[in-house]
Structures are given as structure tokens and as C-alpha cells.
Scaffold this active site. Structure first.
Site, PDB file in Angstrom:
ATOM      1  N   GLY A  30       0.879  -1.164   0.000  1.00 48.29           N
ATOM      2  CA  GLY A  30       0.000   0.000   0.000  1.00 48.29           C
ATOM      3  C   GLY A  30       0.911   1.206   0.000  1.00 48.29           C
ATOM      4  N   ASP A  31       0.467   2.320  -0.535  1.00 49.34           N
ATOM      5  CA  ASP A  31       1.404   3.410  -0.803  1.00 49.34           C
ATOM      6  C   ASP A  31       2.198   3.840   0.417  1.00 49.34           C
ATOM      7  OD1 ASP A  31      -0.895   4.670   0.347  1.00 49.34           O
ATOM      8  OD2 ASP A  31      -0.404   6.551  -0.660  1.00 49.34           O
ATOM      9  N   THR A  32       1.533   4.080   1.553  1.00 49.25           N
ATOM     10  CA  THR A  32       2.257   4.543   2.731  1.00 49.25           C
ATOM     11  C   THR A  32       3.087   3.436   3.370  1.00 49.25           C
ATOM     12  OG1 THR A  32       0.245   4.174   4.027  1.00 49.25           O
ATOM     13  CG2 THR A  32       0.671   6.430   3.273  1.00 49.25           C
ATOM     14  N   ASP A 259       6.589   5.519  -4.347  1.00 51.39           N
ATOM     15  CA  ASP A 259       6.580   5.325  -2.897  1.00 51.39           C
ATOM     16  C   ASP A 259       7.994   5.088  -2.377  1.00 51.39           C
ATOM     17  OD1 ASP A 259       3.777   5.379  -3.168  1.00 51.39           O
ATOM     18  OD2 ASP A 259       3.693   3.194  -3.364  1.00 51.39           O
TER      19      ASP A 259
END
Length: 309
Positions: A30-32, A259
Site C-alpha cells: 500500500g502506498d504509505t 513510494d
């Protein structure tokens, strides 16, 4: 970094990739989380790294938390929500370019701001807190306000706040709602790490220089605007620079490139590097990531790329 650690706020999903012939690999991304993964690889082990979210009470959530722990990533005071589970997405590739299919309606991460006091306590005394536009998009409006308030409190306490607007139209009810949320996030951010095509789509910025001016007017003091295989436009400390990306002739999978750039940039800045070197290190790491499958490159790959700049 004598005290505190780094925290990233958002949603880590189950990732299905490599589905040729019906045989899928399952991972966590997931991006974060992808950004925190890079920061964990590129910062000293003595610096705590926490993923701030909410988790389900199902076996997949338990496996996810174990995966984090096995790689030196904590979850601070993130709650476990009865009856919830992780979101899920599948990656399909056309060459190296990817597209995504999502299942996330009952994702536990949507509850990450349900306890304002716990969230604020989790974020206080961190050296750096990172979040994204996707973090905002999965939350209802009251929860967004809760998160922004917790970030503002952390910033007043001495934390640096880093933000990637990471605009995904499908997650928002309207561009106007997205702009309002992103503007509120920028108002509490020290570092902005957007991608230019996202900024052009959401704000009609004609070029990266225009995006920099808008972000600076919002009060952000350090800005690095990624532009795919193009140069990163940097504005920091009263200086501006355009720093070319590294061209990879035959990328394998571009998932997580931006990211990972963010994670390398932030790790470099936390190590005391000047912003220009942080961008170069970010480009090196992104170039390495797109030469492996999936969003999470092995720590050894990230460290080797980081060390080259």
C-alpha cells in the site's frame, strides 16, 4: 534522531501479483506502507518504524502484523477491529505498466482515526510522520479532520510532517472534495512529495514550477515533485533544481517506484543529507525497485541502491 522514530499512516493491503496462468503471489503493500518499508531498510535499526493503521481480527490481519514484526516494523497503538479485515488488490501488467483491481469496502484501515486520543498519542514524539492522499481518501470526513488534528498536534510537538497527495480519482466523491482534503493536509505539512501528473489532474497545474509555487503558497517549505521517468523538480531552502531521473531501459514492474522514492528521500534527509542528494538517492532506489516484481524490493536491493549516491 536521539528520540522518537518514524511513523507512516494509512492502509496496508493484501497484494496479489504475478497472476499469469492463474497462479497469484500474495504479499502486503500500500502506498504509505511501501514508503515505510523503504525507510525501515534505509534507517538505523535503533530508529523505531511504526505503521499506524487499524487491523482486522482475521487470520490475514494476524499474518500481516507478523510480517511487519519480522521486518522490524511496529504498529504502535493501532487498534484491532472486530469483524474487519485487510483490503485486497490485484496487479495486472501490460509490459511493465500496471493496473489495479481493488476490494476494500470493509477494510479495517478505514477505522484508523476512530479513537482521536489514541491516534494523537501514537503520533506524538515522532521524528517524522508520513501520510498520503490515499490515507485521506479512505476516511470519512470526520475521521479526516481527526487525523489532520493529530498531525497538527504532532507538528507542534516537534515532528516533521511529510505528505504525498497521491491523487486517485476513484477514491473520491469529487475533485472538489479531494482538493479540500489535500489543502488541509498541506497546511500541516513540512515536506511535500507529489507526482506531477496527479497535481496537473487535480489542480490544473501547467508545469512542475507552477505546482511548486502553489505548494509553497500553501506553506510547504520543502517540495520534491516527481515526474515519472522525467526530472524531479526540487524547491528547498530557497533553492530550486531540476534533477534527472535514472532511465531504466527494460523495467520489470513500476509498482511502488514513487513510494520507494519517497522513502529513500525521507531516509536521506533524516540522515542529514541535503535535499539534492536525497533526490538522487530517491532516483537510485526507484530505479532499483522497478527492476523487481511487486511493490516491496528486498532490503538488500534498496540499501545497495541508496549507497550509490
Amino acid at each position: 534522531m536521539e528520540k522518537g522514530g518514524v511513523a507512516s499512516v494509512g492502509e496496508c493491503m493484501l497484494e496479489l501479483s504475478g497472476g499469469s496462468g492463474g497462479n497469484w503471489r500474495m504479499g502486503h503493500a500500500g502506498d504509505t506502507f511501501n514508503t515505510l518499508w523503504a525507510m525501515r531498510a534505509l534507517t538505523p535499526e535503533s530508529v523505531a518504524a511504526d505503521y499506524v493503521s487499524a487491523f482486522g481480527d482475521d487470520p490475514f490481519s494476524a499474518e500481516q502484523r507478523k510480517f511487519f514484526a519480522d521486518h522490524g516494523i511496529g504498529t504502535a497503538a493501532s487498534p484491532v477491529i472486530q469483524g474487519r479485515r485487510p483490503g485486497l488488490y490485484a496487479i495486472t501488467l501490460d509490459g511493465a505498466e500496471r493496473s489495479f483491481t481493488y476490494w476494500r469496502a470493509d477494510s479495517a484501515a478505514r477505522c484508523l482515526a476512530d479513537d482521536p486520543k489514541a491516534l494523537e498519542k501514537t503520533l506524538e514524539n515522532q521524528v517524522l510522520v508520513y501520510f498520503s492522499g490515499i490515507t485521506l481518501a479512505i476516511l470519512e470526513e470526520p475521521a479526516r479532520k481527526t487525523l489532520i488534528a493529530a498531525l497538527e498536534a504532532a507538528r507542534k510537538g516537534g515532528s516533521r510532517i511529510a505528505f504525498d497527495p497521491n491523487y486517485r480519482p476513484r477514491l473520491w466523491t469529487s475533485p472538489e472534495a479531494a482538493r479540500a482534503a489535500v489543502d488541509a493536509a498541506l497546511a500541516v505539512s513540512d515536506i511535500a512529495l507529489p507526482t506531477f501528473p496527479d497535481e496537473a489532474e487535480l489542480y490544473d497545474d501547467p508545469n512542475p514550477a507552477a505546482a511548486v509555487r502553489r505548494l509553497a503558497q500553501a506553506g510547504v517549505s520543502e517540495i520534491a515533485i516527481k515526474n515519472g521517468a522525467g526530472a524531479t523538480f526540487l524547491s528547498a531552502g530557497g533553492r530550486e533544481a531540476s534533477i534527472p531521473a535514472i532511465v531504466v531501459a527494460d523495467p520489470v514492474d513500476t509498482t511502488g517506484a514513487g513510494d520507494s522514492f519517497n522513502g529513500a528521500y525521507l531516509a536521506s534527509r533524516l540522515a542529514g543529507d541535503e535535499p539534492e542528494r536525497a533526490v538522487r538517492r530517491g532516483h537510485n532506489v526507484a530505479a532499483a525497485v522497478i527492476q523487481v516484481h511487486g511493490a516491496l524490493a528486498p532490503f538488500s536491493v534498496l540499501r545497495e541502491a541508496f549507497a550509490r549516491a
